[in-house]
Design an enzyme around this catalytic site. Structure first.
Site, PDB file in Angstrom:
ATOM      1  N   ASP A   7       0.853  -1.195   0.000  1.00  0.00           N
ATOM      2  CA  ASP A   7       0.000   0.000   0.000  1.00  0.00           C
ATOM      3  C   ASP A   7       0.883   1.236   0.000  1.00  0.00           C
ATOM      4  OD1 ASP A   7      -2.624   1.356   0.217  1.00  0.00           O
ATOM      5  OD2 ASP A   7      -1.845   2.011   2.151  1.00  0.00           O
ATOM      6  N   GLU A   9       0.709   5.723   0.422  1.00  0.00           N
ATOM      7  CA  GLU A   9      -0.044   6.932   0.730  1.00  0.00           C
ATOM      8  C   GLU A   9       0.602   8.066  -0.058  1.00  0.00           C
ATOM      9  OE1 GLU A   9      -2.739   6.610   2.278  1.00  0.00           O
ATOM     10  OE2 GLU A   9      -2.444   4.690   3.285  1.00  0.00           O
ATOM     11  N   GLU A  52      -6.208  18.446   2.561  1.00  0.00           N
ATOM     12  CA  GLU A  52      -7.082  17.278   2.439  1.00  0.00           C
ATOM     13  C   GLU A  52      -6.309  15.975   2.603  1.00  0.00           C
ATOM     14  OE1 GLU A  52      -6.349  18.881  -1.797  1.00  0.00           O
ATOM     15  OE2 GLU A  52      -6.702  19.656   0.227  1.00  0.00           O
ATOM     16  N   HIS A  57      -4.277  11.146   5.962  1.00  0.00           N
ATOM     17  CA  HIS A  57      -3.125  10.377   6.427  1.00  0.00           C
ATOM     18  C   HIS A  57      -2.609  10.806   7.791  1.00  0.00           C
ATOM     19  CE1 HIS A  57      -3.281   9.308   2.275  1.00  0.00           C
ATOM     20  NE2 HIS A  57      -2.727  10.407   1.841  1.00  0.00           N
ATOM     21  N   HIS A 150      -5.582   6.545   7.414  1.00  0.00           N
ATOM     22  CA  HIS A 150      -4.924   5.686   6.446  1.00  0.00           C
ATOM     23  C   HIS A 150      -3.442   5.603   6.785  1.00  0.00           C
ATOM     24  CE1 HIS A 150      -8.163   5.112   3.451  1.00  0.00           C
ATOM     25  NE2 HIS A 150      -8.604   6.246   3.948  1.00  0.00           N
ATOM     26  N   ASP A 155      -2.589  -0.743   6.667  1.00  0.00           N
ATOM     27  CA  ASP A 155      -3.494  -1.122   5.575  1.00  0.00           C
ATOM     28  C   ASP A 155      -2.997  -2.369   4.857  1.00  0.00           C
ATOM     29  OD1 ASP A 155      -5.091   0.976   6.235  1.00  0.00           O
ATOM     30  OD2 ASP A 155      -4.815   2.106   4.388  1.00  0.00           O
TER      31      ASP A 155
END
Length: 228
Positions: A7, A9, A52, A57, A150, A155
């Site tokens: 994963d 970010e 945002e 995160h 997140h 994740d």
């Protein structure tokens, strides 16, 4: 068979518009079992973190300022994944960003066929149903209570459990070492089933047992059931 659940970010949605990777998390599987080996790296995106993205995160400019740039960790990341199949939820998004970063470094791109997309798997298995990671955790009764923001490594750990359900069910004693403290051998061969506390009751009836004995008697003295 080696697989890597992965994963990322990012600061946004499009690397061609200046968005960058800020975190990579990966979990190694061998024979669908966690080995305890992980890859986790925060990355300085060399740009301001949009508000945002910070909300999603929880990673801000001050935290990321002293982290290495992708150019400093790209080769180590490639060394970790090797030629393993990459298990990714919405693989097109992560591969797009990773290949952009690798291209800017002049490093080899990740082939699209190296990725297995669990989002696509979920949509095929449960057409018309929600297929987000959170939705799949609810469907498979997987605890994701720690997922308030997140995070790439968390994740990846959760996705590993979802992936095993999508391919047919979690393995016994799967437990990811980074979450439960347990480990397994690289090939998963160190797991052995425990004996049942209470043996199962026989399921064969007296009538079925008698019929089987009569059938075996007709086979003669060389019948397999009469040996050993």
């Amino acid at each position: 068979m080696r697989e890597v659940v992965l994963d990322t970010e990012t600061t946004g949605f499009d690397p061609q518009s200046g968005d960058r990777i800020v975190e990579i998390g990966a979990v190694e599987l061998m024979g669908h079992m966690a080995t305890g080996k992980t890859y986790h790296q925060y990355i300085n995106p060399e740009r301001a973190m949009p508000e945002e993205a910070f909300q999603v995160h929880g990673l801000g400019d001050e935290f990321l300022r002293d982290k290495p740039k992708f150019a400093e960790v790209g080769q180590a990341f490639l060394d970790f994944i090797g030629d393993a199949k990459l298990i990714i939820h919405n693989a097109a998004f992560d591969i797009k960003f990773l290949n952009a970063e690798l291209k800017w470094m002049g490093l080899p791109q990740i082939p699209w066929e190296q990725a297995i997309d669990t989002l696509e798997m979920a949509r095929k298995r449960f057409p018309g149903s929600p297929a987000s990671l959170d939705a799949l955790c609810r469907r498979f009764n997987i605890d994701n209570g720690a997922r308030t923001l997140h995070g790439a490594l968390l994740d990846s750990e959760i996705l590993a459990e979802v992936y095993l359900e999508l391919i047919g069910g979690r393995q016994p004693d799967f437990g990811l070492s980074t979450r439960s403290g347990s480990t397994s051998g690289a090939d998963g061969d160190d797991w052995t089933p425990r004996p049942r506390a209470t043996p199962l009751k026989p399921r064969i009836t007296e009538k079925e047992a008698a019929a089987h004995a009569e059938f075996v008697a007709k086979l003669g003295d060389d019948a397999l059931w009469l040996k050993g």
